[in-house]
Write a protein that holds these residues in place. Structure first.
Motif, PDB file in Angstrom:
ATOM      1  N   LEU A  22       4.800  21.961 -15.482  1.00  0.00           N
ATOM      2  CA  LEU A  22       4.604  23.396 -15.654  1.00  0.00           C
ATOM      3  C   LEU A  22       5.709  24.166 -14.963  1.00  0.00           C
ATOM      4  O   LEU A  22       6.284  25.095 -15.522  1.00  0.00           O
ATOM      5  CB  LEU A  22       3.236  23.818 -15.089  1.00  0.00           C
ATOM      6  N   THR A  25       8.876  23.777 -17.051  1.00  0.00           N
ATOM      7  CA  THR A  25       8.942  24.513 -18.325  1.00  0.00           C
ATOM      8  C   THR A  25       9.074  26.018 -18.092  1.00  0.00           C
ATOM      9  O   THR A  25       9.826  26.701 -18.787  1.00  0.00           O
ATOM     10  CB  THR A  25       7.714  24.219 -19.219  1.00  0.00           C
ATOM     11  N   ALA A  90      -5.654  28.222 -13.271  1.00  0.00           N
ATOM     12  CA  ALA A  90      -6.405  27.705 -14.412  1.00  0.00           C
ATOM     13  C   ALA A  90      -7.886  28.066 -14.274  1.00  0.00           C
ATOM     14  O   ALA A  90      -8.661  27.881 -15.188  1.00  0.00           O
ATOM     15  CB  ALA A  90      -6.238  26.194 -14.496  1.00  0.00           C
ATOM     16  N   TYR A  91      -8.261  28.544 -13.094  1.00  0.00           N
ATOM     17  CA  TYR A  91      -9.644  28.978 -12.862  1.00  0.00           C
ATOM     18  C   TYR A  91      -9.654  30.480 -12.674  1.00  0.00           C
ATOM     19  O   TYR A  91      -9.034  30.974 -11.741  1.00  0.00           O
ATOM     20  CB  TYR A  91     -10.186  28.421 -11.551  1.00  0.00           C
ATOM     21  N   PRO A 112      -3.252  28.778 -19.836  1.00  0.00           N
ATOM     22  CA  PRO A 112      -1.796  28.741 -20.092  1.00  0.00           C
ATOM     23  C   PRO A 112      -1.200  30.155 -19.982  1.00  0.00           C
ATOM     24  O   PRO A 112      -1.858  31.111 -20.339  1.00  0.00           O
ATOM     25  CB  PRO A 112      -1.718  28.233 -21.532  1.00  0.00           C
ATOM     26  N   LEU A 113       0.046  30.209 -19.507  1.00  0.00           N
ATOM     27  CA  LEU A 113       0.651  31.500 -19.207  1.00  0.00           C
ATOM     28  C   LEU A 113       0.941  32.313 -20.450  1.00  0.00           C
ATOM     29  O   LEU A 113       1.386  31.780 -21.466  1.00  0.00           O
ATOM     30  CB  LEU A 113       1.985  31.282 -18.481  1.00  0.00           C
TER      31      LEU A 113
ATOM     32  N   ALA B 303     -11.925  22.232 -17.750  1.00  0.00           N
ATOM     33  CA  ALA B 303     -11.115  23.422 -17.969  1.00  0.00           C
ATOM     34  C   ALA B 303      -9.790  23.297 -17.231  1.00  0.00           C
ATOM     35  O   ALA B 303      -8.721  23.496 -17.815  1.00  0.00           O
ATOM     36  CB  ALA B 303     -11.864  24.652 -17.496  1.00  0.00           C
ATOM     37  N   HIS B 304      -9.858  22.938 -15.958  1.00  0.00           N
ATOM     38  CA  HIS B 304      -8.641  22.856 -15.174  1.00  0.00           C
ATOM     39  C   HIS B 304      -7.717  21.774 -15.729  1.00  0.00           C
ATOM     40  O   HIS B 304      -6.527  21.979 -15.935  1.00  0.00           O
ATOM     41  CB  HIS B 304      -8.972  22.580 -13.710  1.00  0.00           C
ATOM     42  N   ARG B 307      -6.226  22.857 -19.046  1.00  0.00           N
ATOM     43  CA  ARG B 307      -5.327  24.012 -19.035  1.00  0.00           C
ATOM     44  C   ARG B 307      -3.917  23.627 -18.578  1.00  0.00           C
ATOM     45  O   ARG B 307      -2.946  24.251 -19.000  1.00  0.00           O
ATOM     46  CB  ARG B 307      -5.889  25.099 -18.119  1.00  0.00           C
ATOM     47  N   GLN B 308      -3.827  22.629 -17.721  1.00  0.00           N
ATOM     48  CA  GLN B 308      -2.484  22.224 -17.278  1.00  0.00           C
ATOM     49  C   GLN B 308      -1.656  21.720 -18.450  1.00  0.00           C
ATOM     50  O   GLN B 308      -0.601  22.283 -18.724  1.00  0.00           O
ATOM     51  CB  GLN B 308      -2.579  21.154 -16.181  1.00  0.00           C
ATOM     52  N   LEU B 310      -2.177  22.140 -21.611  1.00  0.00           N
ATOM     53  CA  LEU B 310      -2.034  23.217 -22.581  1.00  0.00           C
ATOM     54  C   LEU B 310      -0.928  24.166 -22.143  1.00  0.00           C
ATOM     55  O   LEU B 310      -0.147  24.660 -22.958  1.00  0.00           O
ATOM     56  CB  LEU B 310      -3.342  23.998 -22.717  1.00  0.00           C
ATOM     57  N   GLY B 311      -0.901  24.411 -20.823  1.00  0.00           N
ATOM     58  CA  GLY B 311       0.125  25.296 -20.258  1.00  0.00           C
ATOM     59  C   GLY B 311       1.510  24.754 -20.524  1.00  0.00           C
ATOM     60  O   GLY B 311       2.418  25.490 -20.922  1.00  0.00           O
ATOM     61  N   VAL B 312       1.651  23.456 -20.354  1.00  0.00           N
ATOM     62  CA  VAL B 312       2.962  22.836 -20.567  1.00  0.00           C
ATOM     63  C   VAL B 312       3.355  22.947 -22.035  1.00  0.00           C
ATOM     64  O   VAL B 312       4.474  23.357 -22.360  1.00  0.00           O
ATOM     65  CB  VAL B 312       2.939  21.357 -20.099  1.00  0.00           C
ATOM     66  N   ASN B 314       2.301  25.049 -24.218  1.00  0.00           N
ATOM     67  CA  ASN B 314       2.527  26.464 -24.474  1.00  0.00           C
ATOM     68  C   ASN B 314       3.945  26.873 -24.076  1.00  0.00           C
ATOM     69  O   ASN B 314       4.666  27.513 -24.849  1.00  0.00           O
ATOM     70  CB  ASN B 314       1.484  27.244 -23.673  1.00  0.00           C
TER      71      ASN B 314
END
Lengths: 256, 517
Positions: A22, A25, A90-91, A112-113, B303-304, B307-308, B310-312, B314
């Motif tokens: 993360l 990226t 993420a929370y 996600p951002l 979720a956590h 999301r990691q 998914l974040g990547v 994204n």
């Protein structure tokens, strides 16, 4: 790496996330957008880097092993109190999130951002706040503009309210509006501004404390940001401008 | 003979009286006294109460033995034997009215006297017994609580007791001799038809009959009284039916009690049903809560962890889009596709989190109209959907957490839009009213596919879904969010016609919260 605008001097940003991919990226995207980026993979490393180099903003994950994002933020505050810190998480309902807010983190970005929000934040951050002074007192305008420009603000002025209203629609910065103008009342000008630009921050200025009180109150009802008395207390003005800047930054992050 | 019969002799001629007394004593009876005049005879008969009076018809004085007999008969029931010296037809006729037991014509023999006395005493005892039993019978019938009417074999009223009298409204004197139908009119309360006179049935069938249910007696004054009755044949010793006795009673009270009981039973059944329904609801709610709890345990971690990556992904897509501005259309389309799917995944994750970790509401004064506008802004509603957004200007502000209710409206509108297929006429109508319970009711009516009856109960259950995409959290989230904001949600739907979701939300009242300027 290709960059959009390599010549222009862009902001220097620290991205902190224990999730290396993360951090990488995000850093790559920011880099390609022309920002100077460094990454750290835990809280302690981030604090250390802030102590060594100067950054314009920090983007930090909240949930990290050992030194978490909020704890790292608190340490950073002691080193660089003015440094804008944006948290990522993420929370959305974690206790740490509300702690971060209480401690003055500029914003919390969910993962996600939303990269557009992040970019809009950075572009707001790098843009100098423009100040537009509307006052029929020519000397007042000149002196205040001078002081502001020395402080790296983009300031300009207009002594004719009618001229000022001509281009108020395009105005993005802050308006410093005198309540007593020679041909029209400040309140009237404010109403016109609201018609054209409902969210433009306006600071009312008045030299007649008691006489103008009711006008000032009406101005506040029209969503004026604040009011100041003449002679102008410049420190108060700077702190107001700082608040407006932070508000714009929060807004760019999509915060309420 | 165990006890000597006591006899009074009435004879004005002393010698004859003397002879009689001697003869009677010889036979074995006791002479309790002698009288020589009518007046004396009455006085002694009443005082001594003899078992029998031997009365000479011809007496001295202005009154004879017949007069004396009549006077005695009126006061006491004492058998009398007339004595007469000659057989005078006129006198005997007069004497008949006093119902004498015998006549003895003087001179007579001792045997005749004995036979006459014995006969008279026997008949008198028999009559007394009969009278006693008759009296006992009528007293009984007059005393019992049931109404009794007796008729002869042709159906004419012979007897009616006081209870029957007050029920039918017919007095004994009026009723006796009338055909039973006149006195005892019965109808079926449900059909209003006359019911066949039970007497004819009893006579025809020769057995005890009961009345059908719903029988009412129509009294003389027209009152209808529910009754319960039976009729039985009266037979003589040879078994011939000589009449019918009807016994009936007023069952108004019983009917009332029965009805009350019936009502109580129904009420009880209704309550049982209600409670059962409540229990079922409570059970469903429990199932819902349990599912939520299980989901809650899973959701946080998932979720956590999701999301990691998914974040990547994204970020990677974003990067590729910048670096590949010249990519061909398909590649761009694919990049957008991945982007959309990331958003979908993210929505599922936040749905799970929202459902299981709802934060306490931050309630404040909120304008319904702008909340709806805000929710609608997030949609790109196609022109083929006719959108009616009718929130009257005078709808008062509500007191809710704006973000939470915004989420609710978003979910509902999203469902509505998704439910409407392109080939139907499509309409989404949003209305608001102030309901009777002083809540603002916002309704969303769509012309979509509707919800099958069988699914209505499961609507708010987490993980229940009929959509190809989606894991069934939307309405469950809505319900949660609405309930923590003191609101209610209801869904009405007809399969194939559309669905209306109604959300009732509490009003903002000035005093609910100090207003801060």
């Amino acid at each position: 790496m290709i960059t959009d605008n390599p010549e222009e001097e862009k902001l220097h940003i620290l991205v902190v996330d224990d999730e290396c991919l993360l951090a990488k990226t995000i850093a790559d995207i920011l880099h390609i957008k022309g920002y100077g980026v460094e990454t750290a993979f835990n809280g302690s490393e981030a604090v250390e880097m802030v102590g060594q180099r100067s950054f314009d903003a920090v983007l930090m994950d909240i949930k990290m092993p050992e030194l978490n994002g909020v704890a790292a933020f608190l340490l950073i505050k002691t080193i660089a109190p003015e440094l804008p810190v944006v948290m990522m998480t993420a929370y959305s309902t974690d206790v740490l999130v509300s702690q971060a807010r209480e401690q003055g983190a500029l914003g919390i970005l969910p993962k996600p951002l939303d990269i557009n929000a992040l970019l809009s934040f950075l572009s707001t951050l790098e843009k100098e706040l423009g100040i537009f002074i509307i006052d029929d007192d020519h000397d007042f305008c000149r002196t205040v503009t001078g002081v502001l420009q020395k402080r790296n603000f983009k300031a300009h002025y207009e002594t004719d309210a009618f001229n000022a209203m001509e281009y108020i629609k395009r105005e993005e910065g802050v308006v410093l509006l005198d309540m007593k103008l020679n041909r029209i009342s400040g309140l009237e000008v404010l109403r016109k501004i609201r018609d054209e630009n409902p969210h433009l921050p306006v600071i009312l200025v008045t030299g007649y404390r008691d006489e103008m009180r009711s006008l000032v109150e009406k101005g506040l009802e029209l969503n004026a940001f604040a009011y100041l008395y003449k002679p102008l207390d410049m420190n108060k003005l700077f702190s107001l401008l700082d608040r407006i800047k932070r508000k714009k930054l929060r807004h760019a992050l999509g915060e309420r | 003979m165990e006890k000597k019969a006591r006899i009074l002799i009435v004879e004005d001629e002393a010698i004859v009286a003397e002879d009689l007394e001697m003869a009677i004593s010889d036979i074995g009876y006791e002479v309790v006294g002698r009288a020589a005049s009518a007046k004396d005879a009455v006085k002694k008969a009443l005082a001594l109460k003899p078992d029998l009076v031997l009365m000479d018809i011809v007496l001295r004085g202005n009154r004879n033995g017949i007069d004396a007999s009549q006077e005695i008969k009126e006061k006491e029931d004492i058998p009398i034997i007339f004595l007469t010296a000659y057989s005078d037809v006129g006198l005997i006729d007069r004497a008949k009215s006093t119902e004498p037991y015998a006549y003895l014509v003087k001179p007579f023999q001792e045997k005749q006297l004995l036979a006459s006395i014995e006969m008279a005493l026997y008949k008198s005892r028999l009559e007394k017994k009969l009278k006693e039993s008759e009296g006992w019978l009528s007293t009984t019938l007059n005393s019992i609580g049931d109404a009794v009417i007796a008729t002869d074999a042709t159906g004419y009223v012979k007897f009616i007791n006081p209870v029957a009298d007050s029920l039918t409204g017919w007095k004994h004197e009026e009723a006796v001799g009338k055909p039973l139908e006149d006195v005892f009119t019965i109808v079926d309360v449900e059909t209003g038809e006359h019911i066949e006179n039970p007497v004819s049935v009893v006579i025809r069938e020769g057995r005890i009959v009961g009345l059908a249910n719903h029988t009412v007696l129509v009294a003389k004054d027209g009152r209808a009284i529910p009754i319960d009755d039976s009729g039985a044949p009266i037979r003589d010793e040879k078994g011939t039916i000589i009449g019918v006795v009807l016994v009936f009673r007023d069952i108004t009270e019983r009917k009332r009690a029965e009805e009350a009981l019936h009502e109580l039973t129904e009420e009880l059944e209704r309550r049982v049903e209600e409670r059962t329904e409540e229990l079922k609801k409570a059970h469903a709610e429990l199932v819902r809560k349990e599912k939520l709890a299980t989901l809650g345990q899973l959701a946080g971690g998932i979720a956590h962890d999701l999301r990691q990556p998914l974040g990547v992904i994204n970020n990677a897509i974003y990067f590729l889009k910048i670096t590949l501005p010249e990519a061909d259309e398909t590649t761009k389309e694919y990049l957008d596709l991945i982007n959309d799917e990331i958003k979908n995944s993210e929505e599922i994750i936040s749905g799970l989190l929202e459902l299981t970790r709802t934060r306490p509401p931050e309630r404040r004064e909120v304008n319904v109209s702008s909340l709806i506008e805000k929710a609608l802004e997030k949609f790109d509603i196609p022109d083929t959907i006719k959108l009616t957004n009718d929130i009257p200007g005078d709808i008062p502000a509500i007191f809710v957490d704006a973000a939470q209710i915004d989420r609710v409206f978003y979910n509902i509108i999203n469902n509505a839009v998704q439910a409407m297929s392109a080939d139907n006429e499509r309409e989404l109508a949003i209305h608001a009213t102030l309901n009777a319970a002083r809540k603002v009711e916002v309704s969303f009516r769509d012309t979509g596919v509707g919800i099958p009856e069988a699914n209505m109960k499961k609507l708010f259950e987490p993980l229940f879904t009929t959509k190809v995409r989606g894991i069934g959290l939307g309405l469950s989230i809505c319900k949660n969010l609405i309930e923590i904001n003191s609101g209610e949600i209801t869904v009405q739907s007809k399969e194939g016609e559309g669905t209306t979701v109604t959300v009732a939300l509490p009003l903002y009242v000035e005093s609910t919260e100090g207003r801060v300027k």
